[in-house]
Scaffold this active site. Sequence first.
Site, PDB file in Angstrom:
ATOM      1  N   SER A 178       0.837  -1.193   0.000  1.00 27.12           N
ATOM      2  CA  SER A 178       0.000   0.000   0.000  1.00 27.12           C
ATOM      3  C   SER A 178       0.878   1.253   0.000  1.00 27.12           C
ATOM      4  CB  SER A 178      -0.951  -0.044   1.197  1.00 27.12           C
ATOM      5  OG  SER A 178      -2.020   0.857   1.040  1.00 27.12           O
ATOM      6  N   ASP A 318      -5.240  -3.955  -2.335  1.00 30.52           N
ATOM      7  CA  ASP A 318      -4.326  -3.543  -1.267  1.00 30.52           C
ATOM      8  C   ASP A 318      -3.504  -4.701  -0.700  1.00 30.52           C
ATOM      9  OD1 ASP A 318      -3.087  -2.463   0.924  1.00 30.52           O
ATOM     10  OD2 ASP A 318      -4.863  -1.545   1.761  1.00 30.52           O
TER      11      ASP A 318
END
Length: 497
Positions: A178, A318
């Site tokens: 991320s 993510d």
Amino acid sequence: MDPRVRECRVAMRNANDYATWREAAAEFDRVTGREDWRQEEACEEYDWKLIKNRLRHIRQLRSEGQVSKLVYHLRQGLYWNLGNLCNPALYGYSRLGTKQLIHDYVNEVVGVLNWLCDGDFPEFELAAKRRFFEETAASFGRSALMLSGGATLGLFHVGVVKALVLEDLLPEVISGSSAGSVVASTIGTRTPDELAELLDPENAYYHFWKPLPLREMWQRGVLMDQRQIRKAIASNIPDLTFEESYQRSGRAINITVSPAGFNQSPRLLNYLTFPHLYLREAVLASSAVPFLFEPVLLMTRDESGRRVPYMPSLRWTDGSLKSDLPGIRLRRLHNVNHFVVSQTNPHVIPFVRGSLQQQSALGGLADFAATLARSTTQYAITLGRLSVPAKNVRHTLDYVSSILEQDYHGNITIVPKLTAWRYANVAGNPKMEDVRRFIREGERATWKRLEMMRNQTIVAQTLDRCLRRIDPRQASRTPLVGQARKPNLSVVRSKET
């Protein structure tokens, strides 16, 4: 409180660079008696007699020029946590480092390795020298820097990296998920000489967030405009494949992505596993938080050099959801056995203790309560996954379960302080003063751990550098990080959209 102690605390708190902080920390140790503790060899937290005897033996063999015995002694005696000298408890008392005996031992090992590498010894020919350093480096292992997710809190990572670069301690293996993938890839696509340019105020872009119009939110099922974060990534990261980035920087960048579907496992993307994948889409996917951004199609270079979709039927999201800190894969792929973690996930910070925090009865009780709460939640989620018929709900519970099951610590863990200000700024484009504050806090948190990190990483770093000096082919394949000038890193300025 002693006025001198107060002055030292103020000086450390207001320091603008590591040299100033270090000077104040050394004075603090002196006036509080901690320097006396550093000079005392005996301590139950490590095997001081073993370290002292090995230090004496290494010095004796070197002074007598007994190269063969010295090589034999080092080959089966170098171990990164020998005698428990990497015990975090050894670094929680003094502000600056630990026992002087440990510093002396590490420095002596580094010195003798360089002496063996650069010296001309008839009994230690080039082939034997190359084999010694190859085998010892493989046995000793190496360090990795792991940058967690955290949205805008990931600016804290920039401060951590800055502090490590300026002290020439940045590991060559770096993972990011991320927000951490943005920082890792920005570093991993630059040569050492380009690091000064990397964080120049005019050369970076930090506007990642832009809400969609309400109609598009309804149509797409997400809140944020992926075009904006794609633009930000393209502004900071050159359009390279993982293989090209490794050849350019000498750093093994690893990015974690999570599957958007049910029947795929998380992937660790790097120059070994997916050499031809493009970094930009990998970072975009690792940053695609569900409900905020749409899942991402990865792109790769085919055998003809064309940019084409990688497995067009798959989408990725993510990386921190299922593999925030991919320690097991890093161990297998890069021979990593020592992990430095910069942890900024907002749902993790309240439950992670920094590696230098002293354990107390209250702290132990808090850890126990957190562990009990996590176990209870995991049990409830397991029951829910078994009893809830709706696939979408089960899929969401899978994500929650994977978040709870992960280990968010390293051998050295660096975390920001828990404040309302950080949570208020977790999902927004930062103002310039916020950027400065995040980065400076990352630096300050790292300064306290630099001596710990130096002692735990410098031997592995020295083995790698010696091997490259011995074998020019390795030097040409992987640039020697640290031989270039140390950059004067500056704070990033966010530009307007």
